[in-house]
Write an enzyme that holds these catalytic residues in place. Structure first.
Site, PDB file in Angstrom:
ATOM      1  CG  ASP A   2      -1.939  -1.245   1.013  1.00  0.00           C
ATOM      2  OD1 ASP A   2      -2.573  -1.355  -0.038  1.00  0.00           O
ATOM      3  OD2 ASP A   2      -2.008  -2.101   1.933  1.00  0.00           O
ATOM      4  CB  SER A   3       0.448   4.644   1.337  1.00  0.00           C
ATOM      5  OG  SER A   3      -0.735   4.906   0.615  1.00  0.00           O
TER       6      SER A   3
END
Length: 598
Positions: A401-402
């Site tokens: 993810d981020s």
């Protein structure tokens, strides 16, 4: 669920390729292989059944995959060196926005509700086959209970003579039963030969000699064990039409090979007598319920016709034919071994990272993870020691993810898409759900607010080929960017384990990759969160949101305390929509506080 389905589909593809390879080999080299070789090459079919317990690592298949990746993305690497960049100037403002939860949901095109019917359909089929297996074993027990031991001295003496001729030394129990119409062989631990009740009346001792030679040849070849392996194989891959075709052909080849084994013990006159004997058992097949577990001399008229033609054309196997068969068998075996091991390596390489370090301390931090599946990895740079909670999940690769944005920004700096002093990206006016996304961004604000569009722009400018090169250079998880240039990091193809996250942070902090020092310094400043006395906390959160639910939460980073650095990664997961980066950061800070690190 996706990983399980992918692994299962990969196994199915491998099985299908194995079957097609065997069928092609049999067709191309039909006249260059003996009947025994035609049967033995089917045994390669069972390789996938042992792929999960066989230590494929010694074949270095994982390293082969890495070599292929290196070849595909070949470029001269900068010499790696460890340059500690020293303490950064942390006089700038704290960046607590990093600990907030900025994320956009990824909508899976194939949600779990799609997989459930698929798995249910497969499991129902397995259940039916298991039911048939239970019934078959019940019928076998009925035969054993109803069977009567044959005490005729001539028949028993004949059996012993045939055992000596075939080379079988195990004790064979000879019985007769009214529940069968054709002789069969059963039993792994204790072998049985069952004869129909009227065999003694309807067949002469000469006929029984050929029956015994046939059944004992099955016993010598361990065909009963193979039958059980075939049944297990069919249970697992029952839905694959190629499986049914392969096992049907295998049973025919088994009988042809057994016939040849008997013919090798006879003279030419015996060939004819043996042929007449098996003709008498045409269409006298044993009960279908347990037919998969037994071997017998009988069969259908079609099968018997093929066997009789084989007997009529038999002239013995020449040394040249035997050597050809061995060569073909060996080459095919190597190909099959490589194909099976490679598929296993692909599955394991993508899903799990195995920590090889020995200085590891495993601890129980479950009290901090109430309501979550989770893992925590801490690396003490001074002691060179890992402290790990939940080894299995710490080695499991999942979507970054981020947290990947740390490296997206670094790669953009390295390719001069942006620079330390000029890294602003203009907002194009698209309205996003977070107010802070709807404005121009710098590398610091974009990392702080986890602005997707900023890093998607950077990735598109860097280009997939260059990104792939960099992900391979730093060995970022499974290095798989196939999910698309805008989405590969967003609960898609790219996956990394918490242990790998910690290792990469350590190398990034010490510039072990040989990147431009100013670029590394820019990234580290951008992920600085806050400082207190002689401590500084750096980090980045990540949240995986699928179909509106937060299912995957990350917080990775490091703490500089006095003259030591502690690198950490925490991951939490659940299906209730509450596993996000902010919650992961809260848990991590509690653990770091209890350990007197920050």
């Amino acid at each position: 669920m996706d990983a399980v389905i992918l692994r299962f589909l990969l196994s199915t593809v491998v099985v299908s390729l194995l079957i097609l390879a065997i069928l092609a080999t049999k067709k191309l080299f039909h006249s260059h292989m003996s009947k025994q070789t035609h049967y033995k090459i089917w045994l390669f079919l069972f390789m996938p059944l042992i792929s999960f317990i066989f230590p494929w690592d010694f074949l270095r298949c994982g390293e082969m995959l890495q070599y292929l990746k290196s070849f595909l993305f070949m470029k001269s690497d900068t010499t790696l060196n460890h340059e500690n960049l020293g303490k950064l100037d942390v006089s700038h403002s704290s960046n607590n926005d990093i600990l907030h939860n900025f994320t956009i949901s990824a909508n899976k095109s194939t949600p779990d509700i799609f997989y459930l019917p698929f798995m249910a359909f497969w499991i129902i089929g397995i259940a039916i086959f298991i039911g048939v297996t239970i019934y078959a074993n019940y019928k076998v027990q009925q035969i054993k209970k109803s069977a009567v031991t044959i005490k005729d001295e001539q028949i028993n003496e004949l059996l012993e003579k045939c055992k000596a001729v075939v080379g079988v030394k195990r004790k064979i129990i000879l019985q007769e039963s009214s529940l069968i119409s054709s002789p069969i062989t059963l039993g792994i631990m204790q072998p049985y030969i069952f004869l129909p009740t009227k065999t003694k009346v309807e067949f002469s001792l000469k006929d029984l000699k050929y029956v015994f030679l046939h059944e004992l040849s099955h016993q010598k070849s361990k065909d009963i064990v193979t039958n059980y392996a075939m049944w297990l194989f069919q249970i697992i891959y029952w839905f694959n039409p190629l499986t049914w075709l392969a096992l049907k052909r295998m049973r025919i080849d088994r009988e042809l090979a057994c016939d040849v084994a008997v013919l090798n013990l006879l003279d030419e006159r015996g060939y004819i007598e043996y042929g007449y004997t098996i003709i008498q058992f045409a269409d006298k097949k044993h009960n279908h319920a347990f037919g998969q577990f037994s071997s017998g001399i009988g069969g259908t008229k079609k099968q018997l016709k093929q066997r009789i033609q084989s007997i009529a054309n038999y002239s013995g196997d020449s040394h040249v034919l035997k050597w050809k068969g061995k060569i073909i068998y060996t080459i095919l075996g190597i190909v099959m071994l490589f194909l099976t091991s490679l598929s296993s390596a692909i599955a394991s390489t993508d899903n799990v990272y195995h920590l090889k370090e020995k200085n590891v301390k495993y601890e129980d931090l479950s009290a901090y993870f109430n309501g979550y599946r989770g893992s925590f990895v801490l690396y003490d740079a001074t002691e060179k020691q890992y402290q790990i909670f939940n080894r299995k999940l710490s080695e499991q690769r999942i979507s970054p993810d981020s947290t990947y944005k740390i490296y997206s920004g670094l790669f953009a700096l390295e390719t001069n898409v942006i620079s330390p002093n000029n890294n602003e990206q203009k907002w194009d006016g698209t309205i996003y759900p977070f107010k802070k996304w709807n404005e121009n961004q710098t590398i610091t604000t974009a990392l702080g607010n986890s602005v997707n569009w900023y890093f998607q722009n950077l990735d598109n400018k860097v280009g997939k080929k260059q990104l792939q090169y960099y992900f391979h250079k730093i060995k970022y998880g499974n290095e798989d960017l196939s999910g698309g240039i805008d989405n590969y990091w967003l609960e898609s193809s790219l996956k990394i384990s918490p242990i790998e996250q910690v290792q990469l942070l350590s190398k990034l902090d010490n510039n072990a990759f040989g990147f431009n020092k100013a670029n590394v310094r820019t990234i580290k400043k951008a992920i600085f969160i806050k400082g207190q006395k002689q401590k500084q906390l750096y980090g980045k959160t990540g949240t995986g949101t699928v179909n509106g639910k937060d299912i995957n939460g990350w917080f990775i980073g490091f703490v500089k305390k006095d003259n030591n650095t502690y690198y950490f990664a925490i991951n939490i997961q659940n299906n209730n929509g509450k596993a996000n980066g902010a919650k992961a950061a809260d848990i991590a800070k509690q653990i770091l506080h209890e350990k007197h690190i920050f």
